[in-house]
Design an enzyme around this catalytic site. Structure first.
Site, PDB file in Angstrom:
ATOM      1  CE  LYS A   1     -25.655  22.779   4.081  1.00  0.00           C
ATOM      2  NZ  LYS A   1     -24.455  22.341   3.975  1.00  0.00           N
TER       3      LYS A   1
ATOM      4  CD  GLU B   1     -24.057  18.776  11.662  1.00  0.00           C
ATOM      5  OE1 GLU B   1     -23.069  18.252  11.184  1.00  0.00           O
ATOM      6  OE2 GLU B   1     -24.655  19.749  11.633  1.00  0.00           O
TER       7      GLU B   1
END
Ligand code: ARG
Length: 457
Positions: free
Chosen positions: A284, A291
């Site tokens: 990841k 965000e």
């Protein structure tokens, strides 16, 4: 127990836990520089008006400056029992210079004092925000200049719509932020007003000079009504609104960054320094900064709603409810400045995958409007052209192909005006280039747009 500045008419004092609820010192010490600046202006004016002697004024100003220095050096501990920054400083001043320190509050109240502090603070911070917005806008322009020729899919309803220039897309955020900047500049007109000298609510019997303190503090005007001066928090609401809307804009941009950097889109690659990993999934790379910027819009909008609710139904003049104006404003300013700073770094360090962007526009139907326009050029009424192209799109979907690869005979079965030149006409880059209307995505129009934008910053 520390003696209260207002203790005279009391037979008992609040207990520590009541003091703690009442106190604002843990957050309003943020205002120390503004509070001291306001006090120095007030003392200077009192001396000019012969309400204080010059000696008294000098002693007070020296005392205030020493307190300010000691505070910044970490050598002063303020106390809850003294409520707020105003009473803590006054207490400290009297401790240091003796009872002459008690003359500083002549012709003044904490009500006009706190309003003065907040006007000074908000003005300073809004000016910083305007400068930060301008810097961010400059980063957008620099990025746009490199990508006037970069083609990407433009969307409506999150569906591919028409090919556009990447520069055109990101310049949209320049204009949003330009309006935000204008909103802050406009708010400054109402922030830049001096309430000092309104005293508690009714003005004062001392021969003060409100225009002198206005001048000394660099305010553009004074409040005309002393009650209004101490009751007005509109300028904070306006600032919170401008911050909230700017954050809404940043959240929209952040959302695009998140989508663009997804495996599905791969339009951009974020720098490792603005991404984080997963504690369980080794592969990841998450766009956490974007965000967080998207997420923090919740708190800024919350602060705006919170102050509006605090002010609703509040009678004149000062009410302690107004102490609730500070934490939200401080946090909103901190949040916006942080978001702008992070976003700027993220934009500067990200990689725009130009090839991937233009490839995507060749494997979709975003050139369908072009085909309709092509038929219009061959004198087919637009509504008929729309219908014909719809049928060709359907044929392409059923035959697993896109418009650039539909064979000429199939085109001609749908309309005999379609010729070999259709294949050039349908190229996404040609589609963008043909858009010459003012403010459109065509390369010439985008270059003009960028030059107009540059003239504004
Ligand atoms: N800490 C107060 C505030 O932030 C200052 C003004 C207090 N005035 C008063 N009369 N209690 O609003």
């Amino acid at each position: 127990m520390t003696k209260k500045a207002w203790g005279g008419r009391f037979e008992a004092q609040p207990e520590a836990w009541v003091d703690a609820f009442n106190a604002s010192i843990h957050f309003d010490q943020t205002l120390i520089d503004e509070d001291i600046e306001g006090s120095i202006a007030h003392a200077t004016m009192l001396a000019h008006q012969q309400i204080l002697t010059q000696d008294e004024c000098t002693t007070i100003i020296q005392g205030l400056k020493a307190i300010q220095k000691d505070f910044h050096d970490g050598n002063i501990q303020f106390q809850d029992a003294l409520e707020d920054i105003h009473l803590n400083i006054e207490h400290e001043l009297i401790q240091r210079i003796g009872s002459v320190g008690g003359k500083l509050h002549t012709g003044r109240s904490r009500n006009d004092q706190v309003a003065t502090d907040m006007h000074l603070y908000t003005k300073k911070e809004v000016q910083h925000i305007i400068a930060a917005l301008q810097k961010f806008q400059k980063t957008i322009i620099d990025l746009a200049k490199h990508h006037v020729e970069t083609i990407m899919p433009g969307y409506t309803h999150q569906q591919r719509a028409q090919p556009i220039s990447f520069a055109h897309h990101i310049m949209t955020y320049f204009w949003m932020l330009e309006r935000d900047k204008n909103r802050f500049q406009d708010a400054l007109k109402r922030i830049d007003i001096s309430p000092l000298g309104a005293a508690a609510l009714s003005g004062t019997t001392y021969p003060i000079d409100r225009f002198e303190t206005q001048r000394l503090l660099g305010f553009a005007a004074v409040y005309e009504n002393s009650l209004d001066a101490v009751s007005d928090r509109d300028y904070i609401v306006e600032t919170l609104h401008a911050i909230s809307l700017t954050m809404v804009h940043l959240s929209r941009f952040a959302e695009e960054i998140i989508f663009w950097s997804s495996e599905e889109a791969q339009f951009i690659t974020l720098s490792d320094t603005f991404s984080t990993g997963s504690s369980i999934m080794p592969q990841k790379k998450n766009p956490d900064m974007a965000e967080l910027i998207r997420g923090k819009v919740g708190r800024t909008t919350g602060h705006l709603m919170s102050l509006l609710m605090t002010l609703k139904g509040l009678p004149l003049a000062y009410n302690k409810d107004m102490q609730e104006d500070k934490e939200g404003l401080f946090d909103a300013i901190h949040t916006l400045k942080g978001a702008l700073h992070i976003f700027e770094g993220m934009l500067k360090s990200m990689h725009v995958n130009t090839e991937r962007l233009s490839e995507t526009t060749e494997k979709d139907f975003s050139n369908a409007t072009e085909l309709a326009d092509y038929l219009v050029m061959k004198d087919v009424p637009f509504r008929e052209a729309h219908e014909i192209v719809g049928k060709i799109v359907l044929w392409s979907i059923q035959n697993h192909t896109f418009l650039l690869d539909v064979p000429l005979e199939v085109y001609q079965q749908h309309h005999n005006a379609i010729d070999q030149d259709v294949y050039t006409y349908l190229r996404p880059s040609e589609a963008v280039k043909r858009r010459k209307s003012y403010g459109s995505t065509g390369q010439k129009a985008v270059k003009h747009q960028i030059s107009v934008a540059e003239s504004l910053i």
